[in-house]
Design a protein around this motif. Structure first.
Motif, PDB file in Angstrom:
ATOM      1  N   THR A  46      -4.078   6.505  -0.659  1.00 52.88           N
ATOM      2  CA  THR A  46      -3.134   7.397   0.011  1.00 52.88           C
ATOM      3  C   THR A  46      -2.159   6.580   0.852  1.00 52.88           C
ATOM      4  O   THR A  46      -2.312   5.362   0.998  1.00 52.88           O
ATOM      5  N   GLU A  47      -1.178   7.259   1.427  1.00 58.54           N
ATOM      6  CA  GLU A  47      -0.216   6.565   2.282  1.00 58.54           C
ATOM      7  C   GLU A  47      -0.916   5.909   3.477  1.00 58.54           C
ATOM      8  O   GLU A  47      -0.586   4.793   3.870  1.00 58.54           O
ATOM      9  N   ASN A  48      -1.892   6.618   4.040  1.00 58.45           N
ATOM     10  CA  ASN A  48      -2.620   6.055   5.178  1.00 58.45           C
ATOM     11  C   ASN A  48      -3.379   4.789   4.799  1.00 58.45           C
ATOM     12  O   ASN A  48      -3.513   3.864   5.600  1.00 58.45           O
ATOM     13  N   VAL A  49      -3.887   4.758   3.582  1.00 58.02           N
ATOM     14  CA  VAL A  49      -4.616   3.579   3.117  1.00 58.02           C
ATOM     15  C   VAL A  49      -3.658   2.405   2.933  1.00 58.02           C
ATOM     16  O   VAL A  49      -3.980   1.260   3.266  1.00 58.02           O
ATOM     17  N   VAL A  50      -2.462   2.670   2.404  1.00 56.03           N
ATOM     18  CA  VAL A  50      -1.469   1.602   2.275  1.00 56.03           C
ATOM     19  C   VAL A  50      -1.073   1.086   3.658  1.00 56.03           C
ATOM     20  O   VAL A  50      -0.952  -0.132   3.872  1.00 56.03           O
ATOM     21  N   ASP A  51      -0.880   1.992   4.620  1.00 56.63           N
ATOM     22  CA  ASP A  51      -0.569   1.577   5.993  1.00 56.63           C
ATOM     23  C   ASP A  51      -1.682   0.700   6.562  1.00 56.63           C
ATOM     24  O   ASP A  51      -1.420  -0.292   7.261  1.00 56.63           O
TER      25      ASP A  51
END
Length: 365
Positions: A46-51
């Protein structure tokens, strides 16, 4: 190291050839020759994981679920899939998915659930067919050992916990070299009779090219007489789900409590209990309803999986207990599994588990 070193190893464990037709496992973003220093393992990208990967300095994310299932026609950032891909590219982070190919191997996702439940003698619930082939090659006696060893080195002859398996039949071959031939044995326009051995070996279809190349390289003949057969045999190390036995029987209520504790589950949706002890257990990570009949045929008292719809619970017909523990819950230990797999091979490579819980489903209890 380079990405290809890591992915080639992962694909030895869970070959891409074993993924389902709808899947998109493999390297999604990045180049195989890119260098990587640190990996982040997650169930979902997810986007949070990429962050998180950006914050922690990880240059590759290894996720169970592919962020891209179907082709992207545009990259405008209009949805989370596009935004994840764009952000990963901008920050030089590779994305790799190991999905149904990891589901479909012994020691994969379902096996990890079986281990968590301490199931004994567990095996694949539905082994895959049409993944095996047999090669029969005719070799002069002088080269039998070298050809056989070449086949073994290329991956042929492995059956379960045994390697270097072959069947060898003695006989003789005849041939007449024609004009233009360059025979290793015999003369042009003269019939030759040579004592030969027929070597037969079984191999996974995905290794066919390397095995045939090895055969040709080791064989002395200009024209190699050989046969390739497609087999209906099941491959016991590849397939869906897992089946195993509890060390000792448990009551149904005690077992449901055991599952809730061992698998860190908040809610279990289940069919009517049968007032019978639980001894034999079938499991499948993710949506495993397609394996229900296999679970019944295997003598399972309960089938643990996820994503069951209302009417599908009726299919138990009181012959088995269906227990739906949730999709995320059934696959959450895949992260731990991937960490173990990578660290076993690359002891000096940094691998981190995500601290982000990506389960999109929440429970009001």
């Amino acid at each position: 190291m380079k990405i290809r070193e890591l992915t080639q190893y992962l694909e030895q464990i869970a070959p891409l050839a074993y993924q389902e037709s709808y899947d998109n496992s493999g390297l999604i973003v990045g180049h195989p020759d890119d260098e990587i220093q640190q990996a982040l393992v997650a169930l979902d990208c997810t986007e949070n994981v990429v962050d998180e990967a950006i914050r922690k300095g990880c240059d590759i994310i290894i996720a169970h679920h592919p962020i891209v299932f179907t082709g992207l026609k545009k990259l405008n950032g209009k949805n989370y899939v596009e935004r994840v891909v764009i952000k990963a590219i901008r920050h030089g982070i590779a994305l790799y998915a190991i999905h149904t190919n990891l589901d479909n191997v012994l020691g994969g996702v379902s096996s990890k659930i079986a281990d968590k439940l301490a199931l004994e003698s567990h095996a694949i619930l539905r082994p895959k067919r049409n993944l095996l082939k047999k090669l029969a090659v005719f070799v002069p006696r002088t080269h039998v050992e070298s050809v056989r060893e070449a086949l073994f080195s290329a991956g042929a002859g492995a059956i379960g916990d045994y390697s270097e398996c072959s069947y060898n039949t003695l006989g003789y071959g005849t041939f007449r070299p024609l004009e233009g031939a360059n025979p290793a044995i015999g003369k042009v326009n003269e019939q030759e009779r040579v004592e030969e051995t027929k070597i037969e070996v079984i191999y996974p279809e995905r290794l066919e090219r390397s095995i045939l190349v090895a055969m040709y390289a080791a064989h002395p003949y200009e024209e190699v007489a050989h046969d390739v057969f497609a087999l209906e045999n099941t491959l016991q190390t590849a397939g869906s789900g897992a089946i195993g036995n509890l060390p000792s029987p448990m009551s149904e209520m005690d077992f449901l409590g055991y599952v809730k504790d061992r698998l860190n589950v908040q809610v279990i949706r289940h069919t009517k209990l049968r007032d019978k002890p639980i001894s034999r257990v079938a499991v499948c990570g993710g949506a495993g309803g397609f394996l229900l009949e296999d679970a019944k045929r295997s003598g399972a008292d309960i089938f643990i999986s996820a994503d069951y719809k209302y009417h599908e619970f009726f299919d138990a017909e009181e012959n088995i207990v269906i227990a739906d523990i949730g999709h995320f819950e059934s696959e959450q230990f895949t992260q731990e599994l991937l960490l173990e797999i990578i660290q076993k091979k690359f002891v000096n490579f940094a691998v981190l588990l995500t601290e982000i819980e990506t389960n999109p489903i929440k429970y009001y209890v």
